[in-house]
Design an enzyme around this catalytic site. Sequence first.
Site, PDB file in Angstrom:
ATOM      1  N   LYS A  84      21.154  -7.591  25.741  1.00 50.03           N
ATOM      2  CA  LYS A  84      20.861  -7.784  24.310  1.00 50.03           C
ATOM      3  C   LYS A  84      19.551  -7.091  23.943  1.00 50.03           C
ATOM      4  O   LYS A  84      19.430  -6.482  22.879  1.00 50.03           O
ATOM      5  CB  LYS A  84      20.802  -9.280  23.975  1.00 50.03           C
ATOM      6  CG  LYS A  84      22.158  -9.986  24.011  1.00 50.03           C
ATOM      7  CD  LYS A  84      23.094  -9.455  22.942  1.00 50.03           C
ATOM      8  CE  LYS A  84      24.416 -10.180  22.884  1.00 50.03           C
ATOM      9  NZ  LYS A  84      25.394  -9.551  21.975  1.00 50.03           N
ATOM     10  N   TYR A 121      22.691 -10.821  30.644  1.00 49.76           N
ATOM     11  CA  TYR A 121      23.046 -10.933  29.221  1.00 49.76           C
ATOM     12  C   TYR A 121      21.819 -10.648  28.345  1.00 49.76           C
ATOM     13  O   TYR A 121      21.880  -9.853  27.400  1.00 49.76           O
ATOM     14  CB  TYR A 121      23.576 -12.348  28.981  1.00 49.76           C
ATOM     15  CG  TYR A 121      23.823 -12.735  27.550  1.00 49.76           C
ATOM     16  CD1 TYR A 121      24.780 -12.101  26.774  1.00 49.76           C
ATOM     17  CD2 TYR A 121      23.111 -13.795  26.969  1.00 49.76           C
ATOM     18  CE1 TYR A 121      25.026 -12.507  25.464  1.00 49.76           C
ATOM     19  CE2 TYR A 121      23.355 -14.208  25.677  1.00 49.76           C
ATOM     20  CZ  TYR A 121      24.310 -13.552  24.927  1.00 49.76           C
ATOM     21  OH  TYR A 121      24.545 -13.958  23.626  1.00 49.76           O
ATOM     22  N   GLN A 144      34.729 -17.563  19.774  1.00 46.79           N
ATOM     23  CA  GLN A 144      34.175 -18.687  19.032  1.00 46.79           C
ATOM     24  C   GLN A 144      33.682 -18.266  17.642  1.00 46.79           C
ATOM     25  O   GLN A 144      34.049 -18.842  16.625  1.00 46.79           O
ATOM     26  CB  GLN A 144      33.012 -19.260  19.864  1.00 46.79           C
ATOM     27  CG  GLN A 144      32.501 -20.588  19.398  1.00 46.79           C
ATOM     28  CD  GLN A 144      31.102 -20.891  19.935  1.00 46.79           C
ATOM     29  OE1 GLN A 144      30.411 -20.010  20.455  1.00 46.79           O
ATOM     30  NE2 GLN A 144      30.678 -22.118  19.820  1.00 46.79           N
ATOM     31  N   LEU A 145      32.848 -17.240  17.598  1.00 45.23           N
ATOM     32  CA  LEU A 145      32.306 -16.777  16.316  1.00 45.23           C
ATOM     33  C   LEU A 145      33.347 -15.978  15.539  1.00 45.23           C
ATOM     34  O   LEU A 145      33.468 -16.112  14.316  1.00 45.23           O
ATOM     35  CB  LEU A 145      31.049 -15.933  16.596  1.00 45.23           C
ATOM     36  CG  LEU A 145      30.348 -15.270  15.422  1.00 45.23           C
ATOM     37  CD1 LEU A 145      29.927 -16.278  14.355  1.00 45.23           C
ATOM     38  CD2 LEU A 145      29.106 -14.499  15.907  1.00 45.23           C
ATOM     39  N   GLY A 202      36.418  -8.865  18.967  1.00 42.95           N
ATOM     40  CA  GLY A 202      36.161 -10.154  19.617  1.00 42.95           C
ATOM     41  C   GLY A 202      36.605 -11.275  18.690  1.00 42.95           C
ATOM     42  O   GLY A 202      36.006 -12.356  18.662  1.00 42.95           O
TER      43      GLY A 202
END
Length: 319
Positions: free
Chosen positions: A145, A141, A14-15, A10
Amino acid sequence: MAQDVHAIIGASGQLGTEMALSLKSAGESVVLLDLRSPSFEGIQDLPFETVDVCDAALLSTILADHGATRVYHLAAALSARGEQDPQWAWELNMKGLLNLLDWAAESKLARIFWPSSIAVFGPGSGRVAAQTGYRLPKTVYGISKNAGEHWCAWYRRNRGVDVRSVRYPGLIGTLAPPGGGTTDYAVEVFDYLSSGEPYPCFIAEDERLPMMHMDDAVRAALELMSAPREPLQCEEAYNIQALSFSPRELFAEIEKQVPGFQYRCIPDFRQDIASGWPDALDDAAAQKEWGWRPQVDLTGLVTSMIKARMNKPNPVTAP
Ligand code: AKB
């Protein structure tokens, strides 16, 4: 001792973008994995592999070929986007994680970082969410998680996988845009500053949420990954706290630095998601067990975002 090889799954997100840059600047050996090639030029010279995390065979081959010893699994469908396509979000979030945990159990060499989220909390978790407490996530989501945290604990106990995790709040970074999250308003607003238009915020004015500057988020992951295993007693992902603010509080700080800035709040379905999340997290365990401390305050966050994004539109992807 051989140098670690850091694999970021990934990496174009963003991260991932900021994690890659930070590791590269520290002189570490890094390989990037994603479906999309990296768009930020500071990391375009790093080795890149195209992979879908749901493809277990290809993922394993790539990680083994590069000799990955530290793997950061950052690919996920976020809260708002996930509600629009629940089956896809569940498949991506769970299958990707299980493929990686299986590989790590076989290879026995790699340490894994997998981020959880404040989305594991829901109504009844309290305004300041405890490390271990009631959790009834409202989104696919959040459910993924929460389940992922239990899978990580299972692989740690039964298959000897050294997998480490934190519950990230909304992350605010200066490079790649986020996409599909509920907290994305706090990034998106900075792309409106030069337009002269009032920013149409999709979250209610007084909805306080936990948030964090990307520098702190990257540092949290790297510090947790470097911590000795022994003191890490928490079976779940660690709560980490940095900032808590509402749109009203963020926009007041922006107004101080950009006089004349205007907004209007027109809450949409994302407000319903936000209303189930806590204002802040109790992160005493992270502080005690691996020394977590945030560094960027609200003024510092706003200053760095204005400097990096004003006049450089880089729009957030709509959910
Ligand atoms: C989202 O808004 O979905 C994410 C998160 C809080 O995990 N930023």
